[in-house]
Design a protein around this motif. Structure first.
Motif, PDB file in Angstrom:
ATOM      1  N   VAL A 170     -33.538  19.583  33.467  1.00  0.00           N
ATOM      2  CA  VAL A 170     -32.457  18.590  33.439  1.00  0.00           C
ATOM      3  C   VAL A 170     -31.258  19.154  34.193  1.00  0.00           C
ATOM      4  O   VAL A 170     -30.713  20.198  33.829  1.00  0.00           O
ATOM      5  CB  VAL A 170     -32.048  18.253  31.992  1.00  0.00           C
ATOM      6  CG1 VAL A 170     -30.920  17.218  31.997  1.00  0.00           C
ATOM      7  CG2 VAL A 170     -33.241  17.754  31.200  1.00  0.00           C
ATOM      8  N   LEU A 171     -30.851  18.474  35.265  1.00  0.00           N
ATOM      9  CA  LEU A 171     -29.710  18.934  36.049  1.00  0.00           C
ATOM     10  C   LEU A 171     -28.420  18.276  35.598  1.00  0.00           C
ATOM     11  O   LEU A 171     -27.355  18.863  35.632  1.00  0.00           O
ATOM     12  CB  LEU A 171     -29.918  18.607  37.537  1.00  0.00           C
ATOM     13  CG  LEU A 171     -31.077  19.266  38.247  1.00  0.00           C
ATOM     14  CD1 LEU A 171     -31.109  18.814  39.697  1.00  0.00           C
ATOM     15  CD2 LEU A 171     -30.942  20.784  38.176  1.00  0.00           C
ATOM     16  N   GLU A 172     -28.529  17.011  35.236  1.00  0.00           N
ATOM     17  CA  GLU A 172     -27.334  16.249  34.929  1.00  0.00           C
ATOM     18  C   GLU A 172     -27.721  15.240  33.855  1.00  0.00           C
ATOM     19  O   GLU A 172     -28.840  14.731  33.857  1.00  0.00           O
ATOM     20  CB  GLU A 172     -26.876  15.509  36.198  1.00  0.00           C
ATOM     21  CG  GLU A 172     -25.570  14.767  36.057  1.00  0.00           C
ATOM     22  CD  GLU A 172     -25.211  14.006  37.347  1.00  0.00           C
ATOM     23  OE1 GLU A 172     -25.270  14.610  38.440  1.00  0.00           O
ATOM     24  OE2 GLU A 172     -24.885  12.817  37.246  1.00  0.00           O
ATOM     25  N   ALA A 173     -26.791  14.997  32.933  1.00  0.00           N
ATOM     26  CA  ALA A 173     -27.128  14.038  31.876  1.00  0.00           C
ATOM     27  C   ALA A 173     -25.954  13.127  31.612  1.00  0.00           C
ATOM     28  O   ALA A 173     -24.802  13.564  31.631  1.00  0.00           O
ATOM     29  CB  ALA A 173     -27.494  14.795  30.601  1.00  0.00           C
ATOM     30  N   SER A 174     -26.239  11.859  31.435  1.00  0.00           N
ATOM     31  CA  SER A 174     -25.210  10.938  30.977  1.00  0.00           C
ATOM     32  C   SER A 174     -25.903  10.003  29.994  1.00  0.00           C
ATOM     33  O   SER A 174     -27.105  10.122  29.765  1.00  0.00           O
ATOM     34  CB  SER A 174     -24.626  10.156  32.152  1.00  0.00           C
ATOM     35  OG  SER A 174     -25.613   9.316  32.701  1.00  0.00           O
ATOM     36  N   ARG A 175     -25.131   9.053  29.407  1.00  0.00           N
ATOM     37  CA  ARG A 175     -25.756   8.184  28.401  1.00  0.00           C
ATOM     38  C   ARG A 175     -26.973   7.460  28.957  1.00  0.00           C
ATOM     39  O   ARG A 175     -28.008   7.367  28.327  1.00  0.00           O
ATOM     40  CB  ARG A 175     -24.731   7.150  27.928  1.00  0.00           C
ATOM     41  CG  ARG A 175     -23.720   7.803  27.021  1.00  0.00           C
ATOM     42  CD  ARG A 175     -23.257   6.827  25.946  1.00  0.00           C
ATOM     43  NE  ARG A 175     -22.615   7.572  24.886  1.00  0.00           N
ATOM     44  CZ  ARG A 175     -21.329   7.455  24.588  1.00  0.00           C
ATOM     45  NH1 ARG A 175     -20.558   6.612  25.247  1.00  0.00           N
ATOM     46  NH2 ARG A 175     -20.822   8.169  23.619  1.00  0.00           N
ATOM     47  N   SER A 176     -26.805   6.973  30.206  1.00  0.00           N
ATOM     48  CA  SER A 176     -27.833   6.070  30.709  1.00  0.00           C
ATOM     49  C   SER A 176     -28.890   6.757  31.560  1.00  0.00           C
ATOM     50  O   SER A 176     -29.840   6.128  31.986  1.00  0.00           O
ATOM     51  CB  SER A 176     -27.166   4.977  31.531  1.00  0.00           C
ATOM     52  OG  SER A 176     -26.418   5.582  32.558  1.00  0.00           O
TER      53      SER A 176
END
Lengths: 481, 589
Positions: free
Chosen positions: A59-65
């Motif tokens: 996982v490089l980047e995470a946001s809600r969506s």
């Protein structure tokens, strides 16, 4: 003072294995998931394809969506409907134990030597943490490589990171293997380990390195992480980190003197660029991401010594310069991070000089810590400076001569010219012989005798009186002190 | 604390490298410090979009989950200012590295907190105010002997004002003990806090008319800057930026040095940490570490903390300046700071300017360098100065890149490092044709009065010779040295001597590492006297080769190895001998 590192996480790492089928987007080496709340950033995921094939993602980047995941083995064959995703580990970790010595792994740390997986003493996050600058010990133990251009002019010390910059077709691998072999013979065999990280090199090169490390009976003291040119490119991003994590573990928990050879950093940087462009980041110079300096630093800075510990991590990254261009972003950023560089010269190589090291652009920043009285010899620093100055001047004269002809040169100029020729032929072109540091320095004095004494203003008079006169009078090398 | 009654706590909605976003943050201010996630990583708000706040995080964000809490802390990024800073080594957000080591071992852990100033140390305070005194920001409340060389003046915080109600008696106090109470009830302590991104106020700025002396001949003689001036040192890798910065930190005539290692090597800091305590300040004889504050954020430490580190460094420097000291900040390297700005900007998806750097790069750089200057300090007739020397690491050594060009516009000195010089081990590798100083006009009066006679004229003569040398070298490159007249070849020879004897300086030689103004001037005077005497002989038709064969040249060349104290005497001898030797060449009759 308190740490929050051990705070309990929300109960998401429970024992129930959960699978998700919400891939939404696939591009280049990336896949996006429709929900970014399930996994922490940096987590390692398993992706199981419809065929049953298992791949690894991070996982490089995470946001809600969404979560942006890089797939180490590439996305070819992945579809958004039938690929199951599950958590493998909350961070990229590697198993470490002293039994790692002598083993071979692929670029992400899975064994490829036919032996069972390592029984881990500890699992370590390959991202590594920065060594606290106040914990660092000043690197000052001279490593005698037996190569005059390194020992005499670009001295390597334990805990240093000294890359080799080379153009295609130059014998850089041979040079690296010479250094490794020589460093090995200097250490107590029990404490010396070579950690080899191969990123995208050919089968032939990998075989060469492994064979050369094994010569001299050190094969059992090598740990190899091998990602070949035919292996998945994104795995290369993990290879140097796996290698350095093991190196740090052996150096700082088992008191080993570790020499890390990373080859080829250019392939690593290209994998980095591939991810950056897939993420549609604003490209920096030549398309490489703007954070490449920071990323490379997180690799190169993992060298050094720690106060109160006997082990050390010394790094020799190998780096091919596209089109022999030292201002290319990869060698350029590397040079800003590493403690010097050994630069190979095509001109010398064409003339049959081995090892073809161009000493002028080469540099060892830690040289002054490792040389001088009590370490190498009292005259080392000034002698090297003088030889540098004379050689640089001789090269200028050579350039001048090609314009105005030899006849236009003064007698003194001709001496410099002769000096430069002899320096290249004898000092640089030592062939495969091994020179002790004393021999290198004595040869330096012999070469200096070509130049009139009055010109040698970089050397203290006492040293000149002692060494220069001795060489001039008897032509015999002074004893090694 | 602005939010102490109604804490603002939101939840992470985005994690992208060193940048995060959190919802539910309505009321948070730009620049406010936030604690991110369960690990309570420290961050700074850099964009607000309704209830969503974006923050750059000063620690590694790996392992964070979307949804974890984010708490606004009320303050902007601030540093602690008080006794105990000197000799300290801090990270970019002013955590003492030694405390971090005690907390997490040899590798830096995450989510650690620590006070910059030790809360237990007691300092001997001599109060300087009495009940009834009116005080304003910058009034000296008392003094503390911080190190043998530096008397720490305890200052009223810049925004303080009022009448003194109570003062503690002389004695031992910790940094948090109340030492002065004001009528309104305000309590002042040995330390106060100040937001780093805001320049500390001064009464007024003064023209910078005293030199920042470095003991480096090429700088002091050819390109001197002023105390309170600003210069940049750009150079490709391996040209010696760090050695120049460290040499200045060792030998310059400032009272206090703040050395900011921003995005550079860990081993270099190990070098400084092992070397400085053992070295003595050439002016006070005290350990160099006692006048030095190190702010260290190495290249593998979190990128956002690079931005914090330069501001932390300069704020500490301003604080000592406000006490009336000459302070110098060495920032190595400002390019790494600019790159951190670029990285964060790109994560915010801002429209990039040149080479991907944000369009506000030049404004940030200008603000930073404008914090230098010679000033009358707030709250008293003290004069202090802040000199700024920023290293720049241009990609490929090409000075046309944005960071170099932006910095050039707002600084008064360029010390250009040259890889061609470094390749031949001409150190310091400062290119004399490219470098410049804009401070000559302000400094000439000082040099006239304090420097050895003839200093300014000799400097001009030397520069002219070097310029002429550059022109002649071009001719030689085209047609060979034979085409030159003897007097032109003499210029080549003299310039070579100036380069090798005067401009080069051996940082590793005890006698040569620091060159006093007298020694620098004497050395140049001897070389120029040699030039004059040679010209005289050429006019008398003595051939150049006979002149150049004179062994006295070697004595001239070795003058730079003579210690500063013995220098005047030895130079006089050599000049005499040189004149005699040359005179003997004149044809008799």
């Amino acid at each position: 003072m308190q740490t929050h590192e051990d705070h309990p996480r929300p109960a998401r790492n429970d024992l129930v294995h959960r699978e998700y089928w919400d891939l939404t987007y696939v591009t280049g080496p990336l896949v996006f998931l429709g929900n970014g709340e399930r996994f922490p950033t940096g987590a390692m995921l398993d992706l199981v394809l419809d065929s049953g094939e298992r791949r690894q993602g991070q996982v490089l980047e995470a946001s809600r969506s969404r979560a942006v995941v890089q797939v180490l083995q590439g996305t070819h064959g992945i579809d958004v409907k039938r690929t199951a995703v599950s958590l493998r580990q909350d961070a990229a970790r590697i198993a470490a134990s002293k039994d790692v010595i002598g083993r071979r792994f692929n670029g992400v740390g899975d064994p490829i030597d036919g032996l069972p997986p390592l029984v881990a003493d500890i699992e370590i996050d390959i991202g590594g943490a920065a060594i606290n600058p106040v914990s660092r010990d000043k690197p000052s133990d001279f490593i005698e490589t037996g190569i005059s251009t390194i020992d005499g002019f670009n001295t390597l010390v334990r805990g240093q990171k000294l890359p080799i910059f080379f153009g295609a077709g130059l014998p850089a691998n041979e040079l690296a293997s010479l250094i490794v072999r020589q460093a090995a013979t200097q250490s107590d065999a029990e404490e010396f380990v070579v950690v080899f990280g191969a990123m995208g090199i050919t089968e032939r090169e990998a075989a060469f390195f492994l064979r050369s490390f094994e010569e001299g009976g050190r094969g059992s003291r090598v740990v190899a992480f091998i990602n070949k040119a035919s292996d998945p490119a994104i795995e290369r991003l993990f290879t140097p980190r796996c290698a350095l994590t093991i190196a740090e573990y052996l150096a700082f928990q088992h008191d080993c003197q570790v020499l890390v050879v990373l080859s080829d950093m250019t392939n690593y940087c290209e994998a980095l660029r591939q991810i950056a462009s897939a993420r549609e980041e604003i490209p920096g110079r030549r398309g490489y991401p703007g954070y490449m300096y920071t990323d490379l630093a997180s690799i190169y800075e993992r060298a050094g010594r720690i106060r109160g510990k006997t082990g050390s991590v010394t790094q020799i990254p190998m780096l091919s310069m596209p089109d022999d261009d030292i201002t290319h972003p990869i060698p350029d950023l590397t040079g800003y991070i590493t403690e010097g560089q050994i630069v190979m010269s095509r001109g010398l190589h064409r003339r049959g000089v081995f090892p073809p090291v161009d000493v002028l652009p080469s540099l060892s920043r830690l040289m002054n810590n490792g040389i001088g009285e009590g370490l190498t010899r009292k005259d080392h620093r000034e002698l090297a400076n003088q030889l540098y100055a004379c050689y640089a001047h001789g090269r200028d004269i050579r350039k001048l001569m090609s314009i105005v002809g030899e006849d236009a040169l003064t007698a003194l100029d001709q001496k410099y010219l002769r000096f430069a020729e002899s320096f290249e032929a004898q000092m640089v072109g030592q062939g495969h012989t091994r020179r002790a540091i004393g021999e290198t320095l004595d040869l330096g004095w012999q070469l200096l005798s070509i130049i009139p004494k009055e010109e040698l203003t970089r050397i203290n008079k006492d040293l000149i009186d002692r060494y220069y006169s001795e060489i001039m009078e008897n032509g015999v090398p002074s004893p090694y002190i | 604390m602005a939010h102490s009654e109604h804490p603002i706590v939101g939840n992470l909605t985005l994690i992208s490298g060193p940048m995060v976003a959190a919802g539910g943050m309505l009321g948070v201010t730009m620049g406010e410090i936030v604690r991110v996630g369960n690990a309570r990583l420290m961050g700074e708000v850099i964009r607000i979009d309704g209830a969503t706040a974006y923050a750059q995080v000063f620690e590694d964000t790996g392992g964070l989950y979307v949804g974890e809490p984010v708490e606004a802390m009320g303050d902007a990024l601030s540093v602690e200012l008080g006794p105990g800073l000197l000799g300290g080594t801090f990270d970019g957000i002013q955590r003492p590295l030694e405390s971090l080591r005690q907390a997490s071992g040899d590798f830096i852990g995450r989510g650690l907190t620590s006070h910059a100033l030790d809360r237990r140390t007691k300092w001997h305070l001599v109060p300087r105010v009495a009940p009834g005194d009116e005080l304003t920001g910058g009034t000296v409340l008392g003094t503390v002997r911080e190190t043998a060389g530096i008397e720490h003046r305890i200052l009223a915080p810049p925004r303080a004002a009022g009448r003194v109600k109570r003062v503690v008696p002389e004695g031992e106090y910790t940094v948090t003990d109340t030492i002065v109470e004001l009528d309104g009830g305000a309590a002042l302590t040995l330390m106060h806090r100040w937001p780093v991104k805001q320049a500390r106020p001064v009464a007024r700025k003064l023209p910078p008319d005293r030199p920042f002396l470095t003991g480096q001949r090429v700088l002091d003689c050819l390109f001197p800057i002023a105390l309170g001036g600003a210069a940049i040192v750009p150079g490709g890798f391996g040209t010696g930026k760090t050695v120049v910065e460290q040499t200045l930190a060792k030998f310059c005539n400032a009272d206090v040095i703040v050395y900011v290692g921003c995005g550079e090597r860990g081993n270099e800091m190990a070098d400084v940490l092992s070397e400085f305590p053992a070295l003595n300040d050439p002016r006070t004889g005290e350990s160099l570490m006692n006048r030095t504050v190190l702010v260290v954020n190495t290249s593998n430490m979190p990128v956002a903390a690079r931005d914090a580190s330069v501001y932390t460094g300069i704020t500490i420097a301003e604080y000592y300046r406000d006490q009336g000291y000459d302070v110098a900040v060495m920032a190595d390297s400002t390019s790494r700071w600019a790159e951190a700005l670029r990285e964060i900007s790109s994560r915010l998806e801002e429209m990039p300017g040149e080479e991907g750097y944000p369009t506000y790069l030049s404004a940030r750089v200008a603000e930073f360098y404008e914090r230098s200057g010679r000033v009358v300090c707030a709250g008293g007739e003290r004069v202090g100065s802040l000199t700024l020397v920023g290293a720049v690491s241009p990609p490929g050594g090409d000075f046309s890149e944005p960071v170099t060009q932006t910095s050039l516009r707002v600084t008064g000195g360029l010390w250009a490092l040259d890889s061609a010089l470094a390749y031949r081990r001409h150190y310091p590798a400062i290119n004399w044709n490219r470098s410049y100083s804009l401070y000559f006009a302000e400094l000439d009066a000082w040099f006239d009065e304090h420097a050895p006679a003839g200093w300014i004229r000799q400097r001009q003569t030397a520069m002219q010779l070097m310029q002429r040398d550059a022109e002649l070298q071009e001719v030689v490159q085209l047609v060979g040295p034979d085409a030159l007249q003897d007097n032109e070849r003499l210029i080549l020879e003299i310039s070579k001597m100036i380069r090798e004897v005067f401009l080069q300086q051996n940082a590793f030689s005890d006698n040569d590492a620091f060159s006093s103004l007298e020694k620098s001037a004497g050395l140049l005077e001897a070389l120029l006297a040699f030039h004059d005497a040679c010209r005289e002989q050429l006019d008398r038709e003595v051939s150049l080769s006979r002149i150049l064969d004179l062994p006295i040249r070697e004595d001239l060349a070795r003058l730079r190895d003579v210690p500063n104290e013995a220098f005047a005497e030895r130079t006089r001898q050599v000049i005499e001998a040189m004149k005699t030797a040359l005179a003997e060449l004149t044809p008799k009759g």
